[in-house]
Enzyme design. Structure first.
Site, short mmCIF file in Angstrom:
data_model
loop_
_atom_site.label_atom_id
_atom_site.label_comp_id
_atom_site.label_asym_id
_atom_site.label_seq_id
_atom_site.Cartn_x
_atom_site.Cartn_y
_atom_site.Cartn_z
N GLU A 162 11.22 -0.92 1.02
CA GLU A 162 10.77 0.15 0.11
C GLU A 162 11.12 1.51 0.71
O GLU A 162 10.71 1.83 1.82
CB GLU A 162 9.26 0.07 -0.11
CG GLU A 162 8.82 -1.16 -0.88
CD GLU A 162 7.36 -1.07 -1.30
OE1 GLU A 162 6.75 0.01 -1.08
OE2 GLU A 162 6.82 -2.05 -1.81
N GLU A 179 3.12 -0.20 -10.03
CA GLU A 179 1.97 -0.29 -9.12
C GLU A 179 0.81 0.52 -9.68
O GLU A 179 0.99 1.38 -10.54
CB GLU A 179 2.34 0.21 -7.72
CG GLU A 179 2.72 1.67 -7.64
CD GLU A 179 2.98 2.13 -6.22
OE1 GLU A 179 2.51 1.45 -5.29
OE2 GLU A 179 3.63 3.17 -6.05
#
Length: 858
Positions: free
Chosen positions: A426, A513
């Site tokens: 990420e 998310e």
């Protein structure tokens, strides 16, 4: 002790010899001689300030004493050397003239040794004492006060002016060491002198200023309420211009002196704490010290001091947050997050230490620790027979500039026998925009090695569409705040839909998310999002808890492989051990529903989890096993907050069994054997009744809820207290008032006022129990009714809430406090009478001790 050098300037050789004899006899002087002023200047050029004193005759050839005096007093290199003039006893005019030219004393001829030695000793001692005092009081390089003398002068001003308010301002040059390293010490000294000149010219006689050490300066000024950024920018520009340097950055810290009794050194320390808080922040030139800043910086220092030991001692722990495939809500991966169990401060959230580690570089070690743990867990679970597709882990900006990054990662996955694609990397969107060329090269290399790259926090940065097209990535991860805002504002939903379409056109998967509500999940499913994570599914959890969740998911997957695919019709679940009965039910309802069959309780629970609110009804045989029908009824009863599925319970003609089923929430009960036509009517009636009840509930909820805060309104409050019973008494009735709401509306706007009301409602909800009733009573007034609360406990609870309000972080940007009145309710008198008592107590608080709590008493 080295001997002190005395210069005798006298054209008469005999007089020079006499004076020399007198001085050398004292054994502490050595002598240099000159026959006239011109020769004396040559001697001074040779010895300079090594000359402690000059004995000077006035009448001499070539250059007389008066001319010599005028020359040396005009020269800074010699002007501080004391001079004693030797004169004839009748030369009073000459003495006066010599003293007016700068001589310190005179001795008459003929010479008296004791007088000469005494006067010389006194003058030399005075000069040396003055030099020492000057050295202690004034900085040798800049001429400003030294640290100790600055502290002394500030203390004098504060003690003599107790009725005035003052501020301490301290400055520090950003990366001053680099100036010395790159441009040399002289350039650094010149820069310091220019900073000193800035204080001299800009502060002048309005304050006191000094150099504390190195590049740190301080000054005392009369208190000012409004310091402007432009003032400090102009001062910085002036220093850059005068010093001939470029891009010198100064940071200032300001300490408002509230307690004049503390040491001046502490005041300066606090101002420098403010300086430290903005180090490295572009465009930020000054900061003001407060207690919050002090606590923050002290905590940062404590964290920095202990971080290396913490890593060695195993205080850092990897938590995992599950990722789910949105198509069928199955577990498909996890995100590795770091937590710190500090022995002194307890569990630390990443926001408390990650930014600090990013500044000091420790983040690279911590990231490598997380990568290693993630790979180790994947290997361990593979060996146990679990299969988690991947774990994603953060790659910080500092990692990207590490030339060994690719080697570190490839070595790691080889060590644990994993494919690179199982470790997702990420990288935040903002990192891509800082140095796109470097990032693109590094990330492209990692993708070529087989690693999957996720752009984290997409929607929080400022990447252009052109840059987005160039960025190497496999997955877009939408920022949490972006999801929450966009799903909350229908007018902006087109943006979310556009991003999904953009990702599809670029062949990217999308992870959302921060999904917290069912509404957000359904909207993301509607727009074609691939994966989700957030508190709606699960919070970050320790690895052992995640493993247990994964085991449960594996078991459900085995059952789900045999379940039918999603169809357009709604679902009806028939749970019965007898296959022939299930077949009859399928025939009865096949025209209206897709019938799902289950022969055991575990299959029923899996179906409920997978299809949720798509299930119109469940026909449940109470005698089903593993688990039994009553356990399933209980599970459905507990899940009614998420979905409300009507259950038609079946079983033998037994009143006790039927009653138990109805108590556990069954919509109906039909005894076996029964007609399928009867079962159909009962089932469809239960479905219609459930839909009607849900619509009715939504309407009531709308009527009873405050539209702004989401709490009960006054009508909802009155309805809620109708359910109170005698066992709930005594109740504490609190009437809260959000102080100074009008001031917030007037100064910050009604938008901020509404925000303060919502935050206050959230704050009260966080401090109330689940059994308490909380409502917005009107305007800025809120009511909480707490059951089974006696007098002293009620008062303490109210005081605790008021104190907690003062420390609440949510109100740091919107300054607010609360007052509260409390009355005890025995449930016998009308609630309106009790609220009036609480209002009287609240009025007493607001007129007396605003921001506190008071209990109504007779």
């Amino acid at each position: 002790m080295p001997k002190k050098k005395i210069l005798i300037v006298e054209d008469n050789a005999m007089n020079r010899m006499i004076l020399s004899g007198i001085l050398t006899s004292a054994l502490i002087y050595e002598v240099a001689e000159a026959s006239n002023g011109q020769e004396a200047l040559e001697v001074l050029k040779q010895y300079g300030e090594e000359i402690s004193l000059i004995l000077l005759d006035i009448i001499m050839p070539v250059m007389d004493g008066h001319t010599f005096l005028s020359v040396i007093k005009a020269n800074p290199a010699y002007s501080s050397i004391p001079v004693i003039v030797t004169t004839q006893s009748d030369g009073e005019k000459s003495e006066v003239a010599a003293l007016s030219c700068g001589a310190n004393d005179f001795v008459s001829k003929p010479y008296r040794p004791e007088v000469i030695l005494h006067r010389i000793a006194n003058i030399i001692n005075f000069r040396e004492t003055a030099a020492i005092v000057n050295m202690l009081q004034y900085d040798r390089l800049t001429g400003l006060y030294t640290k100790e003398f600055f502290y002394q002068k500030v203390r004098e001003v504060l003690d003599h002016n107790p009725d005035k308010s003052y501020d301490i301002l301290c400055s520090d040059i950003e990366n001053f060491k680099l100036v010395n390293d790159i441009f040399g010490i002289p350039a650094g000294d010149n820069l310091l002198c220019q900073v000193a000149n800035m204080y001299i010219t800009d502060v002048g006689d309005r304050g006191i200023y000094g150099r504390l050490n190195a590049d740190k300066f301080a000054c005392l000024l009369e208190h000012q309420t409004d310091y402007r950024e432009q003032w400090f920018v102009e001062a910085e520009n002036k220093i850059n211009t005068l010093s001939g340097t470029k891009n010198i950055v100064l940071k200032w810290g300001i300490y408002y002196i509230e307690d004049g009794a503390i040491k001046v050194e502490q005041m300066c320390d606090r101002a420098f704490l403010a300086v430290r808080s903005i180090k490295g922040q572009y465009g930020k030139h000054f900061a003001v010290y407060d207690d919050k800043l002090r606590k923050k910086l002290l905590l940062e220092q404590a964290i920095t001091d202990s971080m290396e030991d913490a890593l060695e001692q195993g205080q850092f722990e990897v938590y995992l947050q599950p990722k789910y495939r949105i198509e069928d809500n199955t577990l498909s991966g996890a995100e590795a997050l770091i937590r710190w169990k500090h022995p002194e401060f307890g569990m630390q959230a990443p926001g408390q230490f990650i930014p600090l580690f990013e500044k000091n570089g420790f983040i690279t070690k911590l990231d490598q620790f997380v990568w290693d743990r993630a790979c180790a867990m994947l290997q361990e679970w593979d060996q146990k027979g679990h299969h988690l597709p991947s774990i994603s882990a953060n790659v910080s900006r500092a990692d990207i500039y590490n030339v060994e990054l690719a080697e570190i990662l490839t070595t790691l996955v080889k060590k644990y026998g994993l494919k690179p694609s199982r470790l997702h990397l990420e990288i935040t969107e903002s990192a891509y925009t800082e140095d796109p060329d470097q990032i693109i090269d590094t990330v492209s290399g990692l993708r070529d090695l087989g690693f999957i790259v996720e752009m984290d926090d997409f929607g929080s940065g400022y990447s252009s569409l052109n840059m987005l097209n160039q960025m190497p990535m496999d997955i877009l991860k939408l920022d949490m705040k972006f999801i929450q805002i966009e799903t909350a504002k229908p007018v902006h939903q087109g943006i979310l839909r556009f991003i999904m379409g953009l990702a599809r056109s670029m062949c990217l998967s999308v992870i959302a998310e921060g999904v917290e509500t069912k509404e957000q999940l359904e909207r993301l499913r509607q727009y074609g999002c691939d994966y989700v994570q957030g508190y709606y599914f699960a919070k970050p959890m320790p690895c052992d808890e995640f493993e247990a969740l994964m085991c449960q998911s594996d078991k459900q997957s085995e059952i789900q492989e045999e379940l039918p695919l999603l169809e357009e019709k709604g679902f009806l679940v028939v749970a019965d051990e007898v296959a022939s009965y299930r077949n009859k039910v399928r025939e009865t309802f096949s025209d209206k529903y897709t019938v799902l069959e289950a022969a055991d309780g575990e299959t029923v629970l899996t179906m409920l989890t997978r299809y949720g609110n798509r299930i119109a009804a469940t026909i449940l045989n109470l005698s089903i096993k593993n688990p039994d029908g009553f356990t399933i009824l209980g599970a459905l009863q507990n899940s009614k907050v998420v979905w409300d599925i009507p259950v038609i319970a079946t079983g033998p003609a037994d009143e006790e069994l039927e009653g138990r089923a109805m108590e556990l929430g069954a919509a109906d009960y039909t005894a076996k054997p029964h007609l399928q036509s009867s079962l159909r009517k009962r089932t469809l009636h239960a479905v219609e009744l459930t839909l009607f009840r849900m619509k009715e509930f939504d309407l009531k909820k709308e009527a009873y809820m405050d539209y702004m805060t989401g709490l009960l309104n006054r009508r909802g409050l009155m309805t809620a207290i109708e359910t109170f019973r005698e066992g709930d008494a005594p109740c504490a009735v609190y009437l809260f008032d959000l102080d100074d709401l009008k001031r917030i509306n007037d100064t910050l706007g009604h938008g901020k006022g509404d925000e303060a009301l919502c935050q206050f409602g959230d704050f009260l909800n966080a401090h109330a129990r689940e059994t308490d009733v909380l409502a917005r009573y009107g305007g800025d007034e809120f009511v909480i009714i707490m059951k089974c609360m006696k007098t002293e406990a009620a008062l303490k609870k109210g005081e605790d809430i008021c104190q907690a309000m003062k420390k609440e972080r949510a109100f740091q940007r919107i300054p607010a406090a609360c007052s509260v009145g409390v009355a005890i309710w025995d449930l016998k008198e009308p609630i309106q009478a009790v609220l009036e008592k609480a209002d009287q107590a609240l009025y007493q608080v607001k007129t007396g001790n605003k921001g506190g709590c008071r209990l109504w008493r007779k």
